[in-house]
Design an enzyme around this catalytic site. Structure first.
Site, PDB file in Angstrom:
ATOM      1  N   ASN A 113       0.935  -1.063  -0.051  1.00  0.00           N
ATOM      2  CA  ASN A 113       0.027   0.008  -0.072  1.00  0.00           C
ATOM      3  C   ASN A 113       1.059   1.343   0.270  1.00  0.00           C
ATOM      4  OD1 ASN A 113      -2.646   0.890  -0.040  1.00  0.00           O
ATOM      5  ND2 ASN A 113      -2.786   1.236   2.039  1.00  0.00           N
ATOM      6  N   THR A 163      17.283 -20.911 -25.762  1.00  0.00           N
ATOM      7  CA  THR A 163      15.909 -20.458 -25.539  1.00  0.00           C
ATOM      8  C   THR A 163      15.369 -20.907 -27.265  1.00  0.00           C
ATOM      9  OG1 THR A 163      16.184 -18.718 -24.046  1.00  0.00           O
ATOM     10  CG2 THR A 163      14.128 -18.859 -25.353  1.00  0.00           C
ATOM     11  N   LYS A 165      14.178 -20.194 -30.688  1.00  0.00           N
ATOM     12  CA  LYS A 165      13.577 -19.021 -31.314  1.00  0.00           C
ATOM     13  C   LYS A 165      12.916 -19.482 -32.811  1.00  0.00           C
ATOM     14  CE  LYS A 165      15.191 -16.121 -28.134  1.00  0.00           C
ATOM     15  NZ  LYS A 165      14.574 -15.457 -27.199  1.00  0.00           N
ATOM     16  N   LYS A 167      10.360 -17.201 -30.883  1.00  0.00           N
ATOM     17  CA  LYS A 167       9.746 -17.511 -29.912  1.00  0.00           C
ATOM     18  C   LYS A 167       8.480 -18.053 -30.021  1.00  0.00           C
ATOM     19  CE  LYS A 167      10.702 -13.629 -27.321  1.00  0.00           C
ATOM     20  NZ  LYS A 167      10.502 -12.533 -26.263  1.00  0.00           N
ATOM     21  N   LYS A 191      14.783 -24.232 -23.730  1.00  0.00           N
ATOM     22  CA  LYS A 191      13.762 -23.634 -22.921  1.00  0.00           C
ATOM     23  C   LYS A 191      12.720 -23.150 -24.067  1.00  0.00           C
ATOM     24  CE  LYS A 191      13.767 -19.241 -20.401  1.00  0.00           C
ATOM     25  NZ  LYS A 191      12.896 -18.500 -21.388  1.00  0.00           N
ATOM     26  N   GLU A 194       9.397 -17.290 -22.421  1.00  0.00           N
ATOM     27  CA  GLU A 194       8.518 -16.922 -21.399  1.00  0.00           C
ATOM     28  C   GLU A 194       6.930 -16.980 -21.755  1.00  0.00           C
ATOM     29  OE1 GLU A 194      10.029 -13.060 -22.730  1.00  0.00           O
ATOM     30  OE2 GLU A 194      10.994 -15.243 -22.351  1.00  0.00           O
ATOM     31  N   HIS A 284      11.394 -18.083 -14.568  1.00  0.00           N
ATOM     32  CA  HIS A 284      11.619 -16.573 -15.673  1.00  0.00           C
ATOM     33  C   HIS A 284      10.888 -15.691 -15.054  1.00  0.00           C
ATOM     34  CE1 HIS A 284      11.738 -14.116 -18.823  1.00  0.00           C
ATOM     35  NE2 HIS A 284      12.512 -14.673 -19.492  1.00  0.00           N
ATOM     36  N   ARG A 285      11.712 -14.545 -14.953  1.00  0.00           N
ATOM     37  CA  ARG A 285      11.482 -13.203 -14.391  1.00  0.00           C
ATOM     38  C   ARG A 285      10.748 -12.328 -15.122  1.00  0.00           C
ATOM     39  NH1 ARG A 285      16.940  -9.991 -13.240  1.00  0.00           N
ATOM     40  NH2 ARG A 285      17.689 -10.219 -15.488  1.00  0.00           N
ATOM     41  N   HIS A 317      16.625 -16.598 -13.756  1.00  0.00           N
ATOM     42  CA  HIS A 317      17.310 -15.513 -14.814  1.00  0.00           C
ATOM     43  C   HIS A 317      17.860 -14.472 -13.945  1.00  0.00           C
ATOM     44  CE1 HIS A 317      16.006 -17.127 -18.780  1.00  0.00           C
ATOM     45  NE2 HIS A 317      15.371 -17.816 -17.995  1.00  0.00           N
ATOM     46  N   SER A 369      21.479 -14.896 -19.563  1.00  0.00           N
ATOM     47  CA  SER A 369      20.672 -15.090 -20.779  1.00  0.00           C
ATOM     48  C   SER A 369      20.289 -13.747 -21.343  1.00  0.00           C
ATOM     49  CB  SER A 369      19.430 -15.914 -20.746  1.00  0.00           C
ATOM     50  OG  SER A 369      18.415 -15.953 -21.645  1.00  0.00           O
TER      51      SER A 369
END
Length: 465
Positions: A113, A163, A165, A167, A191, A194, A284-285, A317, A369
């Protein structure tokens, strides 16, 4: 008797410079930018009040509890060097304010808050000290670094990932083919990106099946254990768990979750399932920069990293220091240590405001990455060390000869760097030399070296806000 109604200064109750912090307190360091005319003590006390027991006026129900026992306290204020209108406010929270084992509740209290508070122009949570008494209420990572190495039977080097691609847009079968080629070439992991969930061009069940086939075929041909981070992130927790269960039934070693967009409640549930069922969990972030990129407002990534270690994940990551995504070396290594080590000393030069003792909570592997390729390998090996995952998306799939040769180039570069380091060579000074030597006997690496030699992502950050 009645009570004294009306608005009162927060600092009368919540600014306590004489307070001695307890071992069980959760400690927070906030970077505070108050509105003009608001004194630092009042602003710091307001943060402590609004993130614990305070409200804007005195209420008669205050008399029914012990505010002294439950209130947050601003116990120290220090200026930020080079910034006139900013300071760091240190706040201590009693442990009883928080539900056990709930990152969701911890963040709802501490940052839920107060960030919209009118007396502040901006507010940033720089760091948290999580006491062992609270840490022990969390399961933490499903398995941790050592158990992961034992499951994979891979020691003494960083792990390699990629990763897939593009993607979005591939069919499940073509996606599985790319997975197979990369794993067959020598990578440990591939991978899902995301945002690969279950879209019209590739439904999740089809992707899981083709990727599992790719994993087992590559394992049979190489004799190494392989994995693909199957993204279980979904629109509901029930759907997410359904995907995790299906992955377990296929016998794959690892799944994946977007922990910020998916939410901490979902992430903790998934981590518990992974621990109970022997699945590794890659995190993954996605969305982190919305929260952590501005230096004056939001939350530093080291706080999100600590929260993930509590909520649960085996990989996360963590930036690259050398690639296309932002990450200052000392600061990045500060939160990398907070992810991996049991005990981390306070070190302001690395952004660590508090000594953190994780007691026996398992560690998390940092994942480098984003915009990295074979020429970065010596630097990455030196910076991140063995307990890390180095992930090359375009740096594998962009190889002029195809996916498998791209994977070969990365594996050869990594093995060359690890061998050179073990022989006592200086990766920082001799890095290019080491890669060039290895490329003489690996045509795949030579082709990769030729195409990426001139590529750099060394932009100055343009954000000064």
């Amino acid at each position: 008797v009645g009570f004294k109604a009306g608005v009162k200064d927060y600092k009368l109750t919540y600014y306590t410079p004489d307070y001695e912090t307890k071992d069980t307190d959760i400690l927070a360091a906030f970077r505070v930018t108050p509105q003009p005319g608001v004194p630092p003590e009042e602003a710091g006390a307001a943060v402590a009040a609004e993130s614990s027991t305070g409200t804007w006026t005195t209420v008669w129900t205050d008399g029914l509890t012990s505010l002294d026992r439950y209130k947050g306290r601003c116990y120290h204020i220090e200026p930020v060097p080079g910034e006139e209108s900013q300071f760091i406010a240190y706040v201590a929270y009693p442990l009883d304010l928080f539900e056990e084992g709930s990152v969701t509740n911890m963040f709802t209290s501490i940052v839920g808050n107060v960030f919209g508070f009118k007396a502040l122009r901006a507010l940033r949570l720089e760091d948290l000290r999580i006491p062992p008494a609270y840490t022990k209420t969390f399961w933490g990572p499903p398995h941790g670094i050592q158990v992961e190495r034992d499951k994979l039977n891979k020691y003494g080097r960083p792990l390699l990932g990629c990763t897939i691609k593009p993607k979005l847009g591939l069919s499940a079968k073509n996606y599985g083919r790319a997975v197979y080629e990369c794993l067959r070439g020598g990578l440990d992991f591939t991978k899902d990106d995301e945002n690969v969930n279950s879209q019209p061009f590739m439904r999740w069940r089809d992707r899981f099946l083709f990727c599992a086939e790719a994993i087992f075929k590559a394992q049979a041909e190489t004799g190494e254990i392989k994995g693909h981070y199957l993204n279980a992130t979904a629109g509901t927790c029930e759907e997410m768990m359904k995907r995790a269960v299906f992955a377990r039934e296929l016998g794959v070693p690892i799944i994946m979750h977007d922990y910020l967009t998916g939410g901490f409640t979902a992430n903790t549930s998934l981590a518990h399932y992974c621990r109970d069922n022997g699945l590794l969990l890659h995190i993954h972030r996605a969305m982190h920069a919305v929260i952590d990129r501005q230096k004056n407002h939001g939350m530093h990534f080291r706080v999100l990293a600590k929260a993930l270690r509590m909520s649960g994940g085996d990989h996360i990551h963590a930036g690259t220091v050398v690639g296309k995504l932002e990450g200052e070396r000392d600061i990045t290594l500060g939160f990398v240590d907070l992810l991996r080590d049991d005990f981390v000393e306070k070190d302001r030069s690395r952004g660590i405001f508090f000594t953190q003792d994780w007691v026996s909570l398992a560690g998390v592997l940092p994942v480098a990455s984003g915009g990295i390729h074979v020429w970065h390998m010596p630097a990455l090996t030196e910076i991140f060390g063995d307990d890390s995952v180095l992930q090359f998306g375009g740096g594998t799939l962009g190889h002029p000869w195809g996916n498998a040769p791209g994977a070969v180039a990365n594996r050869v570069a990594l093995e060359a760097c690890v061998q050179a380091r073990n022989e006592g060579r200086d990766l920082a000074r001799e890095g290019n030399e080491i890669i060039e030597e290895a490329s003489k006997w690996s045509p795949e690496l030579a082709a990769a070296c030729a195409i990426w030699k001139k590529i750099k992502f060394e932009f100055e950050p343009v954000d000064t806000i």
